[in-house]
Design a protein around this motif. Structure first.
Motif, PDB file in Angstrom:
ATOM      1  N   UNK A  73       2.218  10.328 -12.945  1.00  0.00           N
ATOM      2  CA  UNK A  73       3.040   9.288 -13.581  1.00  0.00           C
ATOM      3  C   UNK A  73       3.516   8.270 -12.543  1.00  0.00           C
ATOM      4  N   UNK A  74       3.912   8.757 -11.367  1.00  0.00           N
ATOM      5  CA  UNK A  74       4.352   7.835 -10.303  1.00  0.00           C
ATOM      6  C   UNK A  74       3.211   6.899  -9.924  1.00  0.00           C
ATOM      7  N   UNK A  75       2.020   7.475  -9.699  1.00  0.00           N
ATOM      8  CA  UNK A  75       0.885   6.664  -9.258  1.00  0.00           C
ATOM      9  C   UNK A  75       0.531   5.634 -10.328  1.00  0.00           C
ATOM     10  N   UNK A  76       0.437   6.083 -11.579  1.00  0.00           N
ATOM     11  CA  UNK A  76       0.020   5.153 -12.643  1.00  0.00           C
ATOM     12  C   UNK A  76       1.059   4.050 -12.842  1.00  0.00           C
ATOM     13  N   UNK A  77       2.335   4.406 -12.743  1.00  0.00           N
ATOM     14  CA  UNK A  77       3.390   3.397 -12.920  1.00  0.00           C
ATOM     15  C   UNK A  77       3.393   2.413 -11.756  1.00  0.00           C
ATOM     16  N   UNK A  78       3.242   2.908 -10.540  1.00  0.00           N
ATOM     17  CA  UNK A  78       3.211   2.014  -9.370  1.00  0.00           C
ATOM     18  C   UNK A  78       2.044   1.039  -9.473  1.00  0.00           C
ATOM     19  N   UNK A 111       0.868  -1.189   0.000  1.00  0.00           N
ATOM     20  CA  UNK A 111       0.000   0.000   0.000  1.00  0.00           C
ATOM     21  C   UNK A 111       0.906   1.240   0.000  1.00  0.00           C
ATOM     22  N   UNK A 112       0.757   2.060  -1.042  1.00  0.00           N
ATOM     23  CA  UNK A 112       1.683   3.182  -1.225  1.00  0.00           C
ATOM     24  C   UNK A 112       0.925   4.507  -1.240  1.00  0.00           C
ATOM     25  N   UNK A 113       1.338   5.413  -0.367  1.00  0.00           N
ATOM     26  CA  UNK A 113       0.802   6.778  -0.357  1.00  0.00           C
ATOM     27  C   UNK A 113       1.749   7.659  -1.166  1.00  0.00           C
ATOM     28  N   UNK A 114       1.239   8.286  -2.221  1.00  0.00           N
ATOM     29  CA  UNK A 114       2.033   9.218  -3.030  1.00  0.00           C
ATOM     30  C   UNK A 114       1.603  10.632  -2.651  1.00  0.00           C
ATOM     31  N   UNK A 115       2.563  11.461  -2.252  1.00  0.00           N
ATOM     32  CA  UNK A 115       2.246  12.834  -1.832  1.00  0.00           C
ATOM     33  C   UNK A 115       2.566  13.799  -2.974  1.00  0.00           C
ATOM     34  N   UNK A 116       1.561  14.584  -3.362  1.00  0.00           N
ATOM     35  CA  UNK A 116       1.755  15.582  -4.407  1.00  0.00           C
ATOM     36  C   UNK A 116       0.542  15.640  -5.317  1.00  0.00           C
ATOM     37  N   UNK A 117       0.577  16.551  -6.290  1.00  0.00           N
ATOM     38  CA  UNK A 117      -0.620  16.757  -7.126  1.00  0.00           C
ATOM     39  C   UNK A 117      -0.288  17.131  -8.555  1.00  0.00           C
ATOM     40  N   UNK A 118       0.933  16.835  -9.000  1.00  0.00           N
ATOM     41  CA  UNK A 118       1.318  17.231 -10.352  1.00  0.00           C
ATOM     42  C   UNK A 118       1.330  16.061 -11.321  1.00  0.00           C
ATOM     43  N   UNK A 175       2.240  -5.733  -9.550  1.00  0.00           N
ATOM     44  CA  UNK A 175       1.285  -6.660  -8.952  1.00  0.00           C
ATOM     45  C   UNK A 175       1.097  -6.389  -7.463  1.00  0.00           C
ATOM     46  N   UNK A 176      -0.155  -6.367  -7.023  1.00  0.00           N
ATOM     47  CA  UNK A 176      -0.440  -6.272  -5.602  1.00  0.00           C
ATOM     48  C   UNK A 176      -0.230  -4.880  -5.022  1.00  0.00           C
ATOM     49  N   UNK A 177      -0.115  -3.862  -5.882  1.00  0.00           N
ATOM     50  CA  UNK A 177       0.104  -2.506  -5.366  1.00  0.00           C
ATOM     51  C   UNK A 177      -1.213  -1.734  -5.340  1.00  0.00           C
ATOM     52  N   UNK A 178      -1.478  -1.082  -4.195  1.00  0.00           N
ATOM     53  CA  UNK A 178      -2.605  -0.150  -4.091  1.00  0.00           C
ATOM     54  C   UNK A 178      -2.019   1.227  -3.829  1.00  0.00           C
ATOM     55  N   UNK A 179      -2.596   2.249  -4.474  1.00  0.00           N
ATOM     56  CA  UNK A 179      -2.047   3.601  -4.317  1.00  0.00           C
ATOM     57  C   UNK A 179      -3.130   4.551  -3.827  1.00  0.00           C
ATOM     58  N   UNK A 212       8.020  11.712 -16.237  1.00  0.00           N
ATOM     59  CA  UNK A 212       6.991  11.140 -17.104  1.00  0.00           C
ATOM     60  C   UNK A 212       7.642  10.290 -18.200  1.00  0.00           C
ATOM     61  N   UNK A 213       8.773  10.728 -18.762  1.00  0.00           N
ATOM     62  CA  UNK A 213       9.408   9.935 -19.825  1.00  0.00           C
ATOM     63  C   UNK A 213      10.294   8.824 -19.265  1.00  0.00           C
ATOM     64  N   UNK A 214      10.962   9.103 -18.161  1.00  0.00           N
ATOM     65  CA  UNK A 214      11.845   8.078 -17.577  1.00  0.00           C
ATOM     66  C   UNK A 214      11.007   6.861 -17.164  1.00  0.00           C
ATOM     67  N   UNK A 215       9.885   7.104 -16.504  1.00  0.00           N
ATOM     68  CA  UNK A 215       9.052   5.979 -16.061  1.00  0.00           C
ATOM     69  C   UNK A 215       8.430   5.244 -17.245  1.00  0.00           C
ATOM     70  N   UNK A 216       8.219   5.953 -18.355  1.00  0.00           N
ATOM     71  CA  UNK A 216       7.644   5.292 -19.539  1.00  0.00           C
ATOM     72  C   UNK A 216       8.591   4.219 -20.074  1.00  0.00           C
ATOM     73  N   UNK A 217       9.886   4.353 -19.818  1.00  0.00           N
ATOM     74  CA  UNK A 217      10.858   3.361 -20.310  1.00  0.00           C
ATOM     75  C   UNK A 217      11.177   2.278 -19.286  1.00  0.00           C
ATOM     76  N   UNK A 218      10.771   2.491 -18.031  1.00  0.00           N
ATOM     77  CA  UNK A 218      11.159   1.541 -16.977  1.00  0.00           C
ATOM     78  C   UNK A 218      10.386   0.233 -17.126  1.00  0.00           C
ATOM     79  N   UNK A 219      11.113  -0.881 -17.212  1.00  0.00           N
ATOM     80  CA  UNK A 219      10.449  -2.185 -17.343  1.00  0.00           C
ATOM     81  C   UNK A 219      10.401  -2.924 -16.003  1.00  0.00           C
ATOM     82  N   UNK A 220      11.259  -2.561 -15.069  1.00  0.00           N
ATOM     83  CA  UNK A 220      11.274  -3.224 -13.752  1.00  0.00           C
ATOM     84  C   UNK A 220      10.189  -2.623 -12.866  1.00  0.00           C
ATOM     85  N   UNK A 221       9.763  -3.358 -11.823  1.00  0.00           N
ATOM     86  CA  UNK A 221       8.737  -2.801 -10.934  1.00  0.00           C
ATOM     87  C   UNK A 221       9.252  -1.594 -10.147  1.00  0.00           C
ATOM     88  N   UNK A 222       8.573  -0.457 -10.304  1.00  0.00           N
ATOM     89  CA  UNK A 222       8.969   0.769  -9.608  1.00  0.00           C
ATOM     90  C   UNK A 222       8.805   0.626  -8.092  1.00  0.00           C
TER      91      UNK A 222
END
Ligand code: AMP
Ligand code: GLY
Length: 424
Positions: free
Chosen positions: A14-19, A2-9, A23-27, A289-299
């Motif tokens: 991108x962090x929330x959508x990537x997380x 269970x991950x709390x992401x702080x911020x609103x931009x 598997x098994x992640x709630x944001x 936004x672009x760096x996470x678009x290329x990340x294949x490993x679990x963030x």
């Protein structure tokens, strides 16, 4: 997890959508925005209020808290969360001074032997002329404190340089200005994630700081970005990790203020070698936004390893063999005086394999319409087999989203796609 992401931009979107892809992640995102609310729950909170963020993390039973923006980090929100027993991705207030004070960052760089621009710190207006003379034009004049990417003036006009330096010193109690040597050459944003002793680099990106095409107009928080950098030397990432990122992490640990979180090195590849322009203590926006678009490993695993001091045993990060481009759609008047209220129409909910529309300055009006509520409104992010294709995918969507006064750069990643960037 269970991950709390702080911020609103758009970065937090991108962090929330990537997380959420893991598997098994709630944001839960706080405070979030209407775009983020399409992906996960959001909760109102003042990001700089450590007690409120901790109460929310407790209610949510967060396993990990990821802090996006610099203001809560500099305000010590990570410290409050850690004292309450939470695993946190983001540095302590002391370590976040690498971003919060340009003078502090220069001091750490000097101790760590990290190459940067020579600089003078001025705390009194009588010191300004001497500092400008020391380096000559173009003049580089930086507010010492946090200024959301807009505290820097680079100019040939001495009067403008003096006016900005005076404003930085006189603008607030304890105000100070850093005047430094001009660095030529292309810029690179390289992020490293760290647990305080190990640091792992991410995919290098380039940001577009000026508001208009061809790098004209005032500095902004960032109008677009792309990754990877086809023009960069093959050993750039390993060299910068060895000569910049790791020495900074080692020096911060030596000082008793280990840096755990994301260390963002803003670099200039100059005729005299690579120099650090600045450090930030958090993910860059819009580069994330672009760096996470290329990340294949679990963030989620990577950020958790940083928060729990186990980065050394994390498997090597894997990257998609694709390019990514993001284009920021900005509101009328940005960056000087952004105008709110325009109604936004078009495919603002896009989330496909090739395109993500991330929200930043958006909100819902009383009658439920999506409206502009900030300077950088949307970050349209796309991937493709190469930069030219990623550009096509991004701009296809940009052209179909509308709001009154909207403006964006049409040259994001253009020179790189055409092979027109050369390292001196
Ligand atoms: P900063 O907030 O320090 O990243 O500065 C914002 C932007 O100003 C950078 O991305 C550069 O484009 C420019 N800049 C900052 N410092 C220098 C420098 N010493 N020489 C040339 N350009 C600079
Ligand atoms: N894109 C620049 C920054 O995040 O500071």
């Amino acid at each position: 997890m269970r991950i709390l992401v702080v911020g609103s931009g758009a970065r937090e979107h991108a962090l929330a959508r990537t997380l959420l892809k893991d598997q098994g992640v709630e944001v839960l995102c706080a405070p979030g925005n209407p775009g983020i609310a399409l992906d996960c729950d959001i909760a109102p909170v003042v990001p700089t209020d450590g007690e409120a963020v901790t109460a929310l993390a407790t209610d949510f039973s967060a396993d990990l808290v990821v802090i996006g923006p610099e203001a809560p980090l500099v305000a010590g929100v990570a410290d409050v969360l850690r004292s309450a027993g939470f695993a946190v991705f983001g540095p302590s207030a002391s370590a976040a001074q690498l971003e919060g004070s340009k003078a502090f960052a220069k001091d750490v760089m000097q101790s760590a032997g990290v190459p940067t621009a020579a600089a003078h710190l001025c705390t009194d207006v009588t010191q300004i002329d001497g500092a400008l003379d020391a380096f000559g034009a173009p003049y580089v004049v930086k507010d010492d404190g946090l200024a959301a990417g807009k505290g820097v003036v680079v100019t040939l006009d001495r009067d403008e340089a003096i006016a900005h330096a005076r404003a930085c010193i006189q603008g607030r109690p304890g105000g100070a200005v850093v005047i430094e040597e001009f660095l030529d050459g292309p810029e690179v944003s390289l992020f490293g994630i760290s647990d305080g002793s190990t640091i792992v680099p991410l995919s290098p990106a380039q940001d577009f700081k000026r508001v208009h095409n061809d790098d004209r107009g005032p500095n902004t928080g960032g109008m677009g970005a792309y990754t990877p950098l086809p023009w960069a030397p093959a050993n750039l990432v390993s060299e910068v990790t060895r000569t910049v990122l790791q020495p900074m992490i080692d020096e911060m640990a030596r000082r008793g203020t280990p840096f755990s979180g994301l260390l963002y090195a803003g670099l200039a590849l100059t005729t005299r070698g690579t120099r650090v322009i600045e450090f930030n203590a958090r993910f860059g926006d819009p580069e994330t936004q672009v760096v996470l678009a290329r990340l294949a490993s679990p963030l989620s695993s990577a950020l958790m390893a940083c928060a729990t001091g186990t980065l050394e045993s994390l498997p090597a990060l894997e990257w998609r063999d694709e390019s990514a481009v993001t284009v920021v759609m900005a509101s009328e008047g940005y960056p000087e005086s952004p105008v709110s209220g325009a109604v936004i129409s078009g495919p603002v909910e896009s989330a496909t394999d090739a395109v993500d529309v991330y929200h930043a300055g958006t909100s819902r009006s009383a009658n439920g319409e999506l409206v502009v509520s900030g300077g950088r409104v949307l970050s349209v992010t796309a991937t493709g087999a190469d930069l030219a294709l990623a550009r096509v995918h991004a701009y296809d969507i940009v052209e179909t989203i509308e709001f009154a006064g909207e403006h964006h750069r049409s040259d994001i990643a253009l020179k790189a796609a055409k092979g027109e960037i050369h390292v001196p």
